[in-house]
Design an enzyme around this catalytic site. Structure first.
Site, short mmCIF file in Angstrom:
data_model
loop_
_atom_site.label_atom_id
_atom_site.label_comp_id
_atom_site.label_asym_id
_atom_site.label_seq_id
_atom_site.Cartn_x
_atom_site.Cartn_y
_atom_site.Cartn_z
N ARG A 223 0.86 -1.17 0.00
CA ARG A 223 0.00 0.00 0.00
C ARG A 223 0.91 1.23 0.00
O ARG A 223 2.06 1.17 0.43
CB ARG A 223 -0.88 0.02 1.25
CG ARG A 223 -1.85 -1.16 1.38
CD ARG A 223 -2.66 -1.04 2.66
NE ARG A 223 -3.63 -2.13 2.80
CZ ARG A 223 -3.41 -3.26 3.48
NH1 ARG A 223 -2.23 -3.43 4.07
NH2 ARG A 223 -4.34 -4.19 3.56
N LYS A 248 -2.27 -1.81 7.84
CA LYS A 248 -3.71 -1.71 8.12
C LYS A 248 -4.12 -2.75 9.16
O LYS A 248 -3.80 -3.93 9.03
CB LYS A 248 -4.49 -1.93 6.81
CG LYS A 248 -5.95 -1.54 6.89
CD LYS A 248 -6.58 -1.65 5.53
CE LYS A 248 -8.04 -1.27 5.57
NZ LYS A 248 -8.67 -1.35 4.24
N HIS A 312 -2.47 1.91 -5.75
CA HIS A 312 -3.25 0.72 -5.37
C HIS A 312 -3.54 -0.18 -6.57
O HIS A 312 -3.72 -1.38 -6.40
CB HIS A 312 -4.56 1.14 -4.69
CG HIS A 312 -4.93 0.24 -3.55
ND1 HIS A 312 -4.25 0.23 -2.35
CD2 HIS A 312 -5.89 -0.71 -3.43
CE1 HIS A 312 -4.78 -0.66 -1.54
NE2 HIS A 312 -5.78 -1.26 -2.17
N ARG A 315 -0.78 -2.57 -6.66
CA ARG A 315 -0.98 -3.62 -5.65
C ARG A 315 -1.97 -4.67 -6.16
O ARG A 315 -1.74 -5.87 -6.04
CB ARG A 315 -1.48 -2.99 -4.35
CG ARG A 315 -1.84 -3.96 -3.22
CD ARG A 315 -2.19 -3.16 -1.98
NE ARG A 315 -3.00 -3.90 -1.03
CZ ARG A 315 -2.51 -4.67 -0.06
NH1 ARG A 315 -1.21 -4.84 0.06
NH2 ARG A 315 -3.32 -5.29 0.78
N HIS A 338 -4.06 -9.43 4.18
CA HIS A 338 -5.52 -9.44 4.34
C HIS A 338 -5.91 -10.26 5.57
O HIS A 338 -5.40 -11.36 5.76
CB HIS A 338 -6.20 -10.03 3.10
CG HIS A 338 -6.20 -9.11 1.93
ND1 HIS A 338 -6.46 -9.53 0.64
CD2 HIS A 338 -5.99 -7.77 1.83
CE1 HIS A 338 -6.40 -8.50 -0.18
NE2 HIS A 338 -6.11 -7.43 0.52
N TYR A 347 -9.80 -11.27 -6.34
CA TYR A 347 -8.89 -11.31 -7.49
C TYR A 347 -9.19 -12.47 -8.43
O TYR A 347 -8.76 -12.45 -9.57
CB TYR A 347 -7.44 -11.37 -7.00
CG TYR A 347 -7.05 -10.13 -6.24
CD1 TYR A 347 -6.93 -8.90 -6.88
CD2 TYR A 347 -6.86 -10.17 -4.86
CE1 TYR A 347 -6.62 -7.74 -6.17
CE2 TYR A 347 -6.53 -9.02 -4.15
CZ TYR A 347 -6.42 -7.80 -4.81
OH TYR A 347 -6.11 -6.67 -4.10
#
Length: 363
Positions: A223, A248, A312, A315, A338, A347
């Site tokens: 990120r 995050k 992003h 990414r 994640h 994805y």
């Protein structure tokens, strides 16, 4: 709140057992307006409630314990900025108790900024009403105004969260506005560019520093904030890994370090000589987010990539290209950091290998 007193509301599906248990509570009453049973909100009644329903129904206990810290590891948020603002005629600022609760719960800076922005927007929409007298009708009128501005569902949800935070957390009124409708969550596919376009982006970078920034965003799936927080010690050339700290959700993780990028980074280090952070501004300190966005945008323009490219997007492209090359979804989840596999599964909707084995009916 009923007649300016805090109550414990009990909403349930029709059930004879639950109805019988409610009758055994101390002085239960029924609210036509809220369409639920209620008893006075006291510690004693809360204990009685738990003991009465234990083993019979499921209660969301979190609604009654809203004062626990949200996050123990976030950097200290500078709430002083909001407190020191100069008064503006006919404009209501966030009340002190709202700022104090954000400070105590140690929300991330971006969350504080978002909550203050939306709550001030709301209280100025209702500037002629006392905050305690605001009800669902006022909130719906405010949200309707936002909808008429054609804002996104995400924008609406952030506004609702900021409002609910005041009444449910700051004022300790769990589920006061439980009837407020939320917009459906949007399902948007991630934007992805091809490997050739990524290489073209890197080739069209202005200088070595810009080249390293674009290469790292893609090859490590970082990120933008993670890239800017990287320190020199986070690049592990012996294990060919990059350590990402406090990303995050305040999670640390390791991700891939490309051999090609490592060679460029060594040249960059000799030329630019960063001191603390891997990428620093002209006067030292952390590189700015706006500069990173500008670097990516300019490279995309030179490379003549048709779609809009952001950090992003690189990414997303990293994750999609890994999936297309046969990397396991769980491994991609770990590399991206994640918390849920469902986030990574998106994805599969854009990876080309999903469609390669399907024969087009026209062909």
């Amino acid at each position: 709140m009923i007649q300016n007193q805090k109550m414990i509301g009990i909403k349930f599906m029709p059930d004879k057992l639950i109805q019988a248990l409610i009758k055994s509570l101390p002085d239960p009453k029924w609210s036509q307006r809220h369409n639920m049973a209620y008893i006075p909100n006291t510690k004693e009644n809360l204990g009685i409630l738990y003991n009465t329903f234990r083993g019979a129904v499921w209660i969301n206990y979190n609604r009654f314990f809203t004062n626990k810290p949200q996050n123990s590891y976030n950097e200290t948020v500078d709430i002083a900025y909001y407190r020191k603002r100069k008064p503006i005629p006919d404009y209501r600022y966030c009340p002190e108790e709202y700022l104090l609760k954000l400070e105590l719960k140690r929300y991330a800076k971006s969350t504080v900024r978002t909550y203050v922005f939306f709550f001030e927007m709301f209280i100025n929409h209702c500037r002629h009403k006392d905050l305690q007298t605001i009800d669902e009708i006022d909130i719906r009128a405010f949200l309707q105004q936002l909808i008429q501005r054609n804002v996104s569902n995400s924008y609406l949800n952030q506004a609702i969260n900021a409002i609910k935070f005041y009444y449910e957390v700051v004022m300790d009124m769990p589920n006061r506005f439980y009837e407020i409708e939320r917009p459906r969550r949007e399902f948007k596919l991630p934007k992805v560019i091809s490997k050739d376009e990524v290489l073209s982006l890197i080739e069209n970078a202005n200088n070595l520093k810009h080249k390293c920034i674009i290469s790292l965003l893609y090859s490590s799936g970082l990120r933008r904030s993670e890239l800017l927080n990287l320190k020199l010690a986070d690049v592990d050339s012996k294990r060919m890994l990059i350590r990402v700290e406090g990303s995050k959700g305040n999670k640390d993780r390791h991700t891939l370090l490309s051999q090609t990028v490592l060679e460029d980074l060594r040249l960059y280090f000799r030329e630019w000589k960063p001191r603390e952070y891997l990428f620093e501004g002209q006067k030292g300190g952390r590189y700015s987010p706006q500069s990173v966005l500008k670097i990516v945008k300019e490279a995309a323009l030179k490379a003549k990539v048709r779609q809009s490219v952001t950090p992003h997007v690189l990414r997303h492209s990293f994750a999609t290209h890994l999936l297309e090359s046969g990397v396991d979804l769980r491994q991609i989840q770990v590399l991206l950091g994640h918390g849920s596999s469902k986030t990574t599964e998106i994805y599969t909707h854009v990876a080309t290998n999903t469609f390669k084995n399907i024969k087009n009916p026209l062909d």
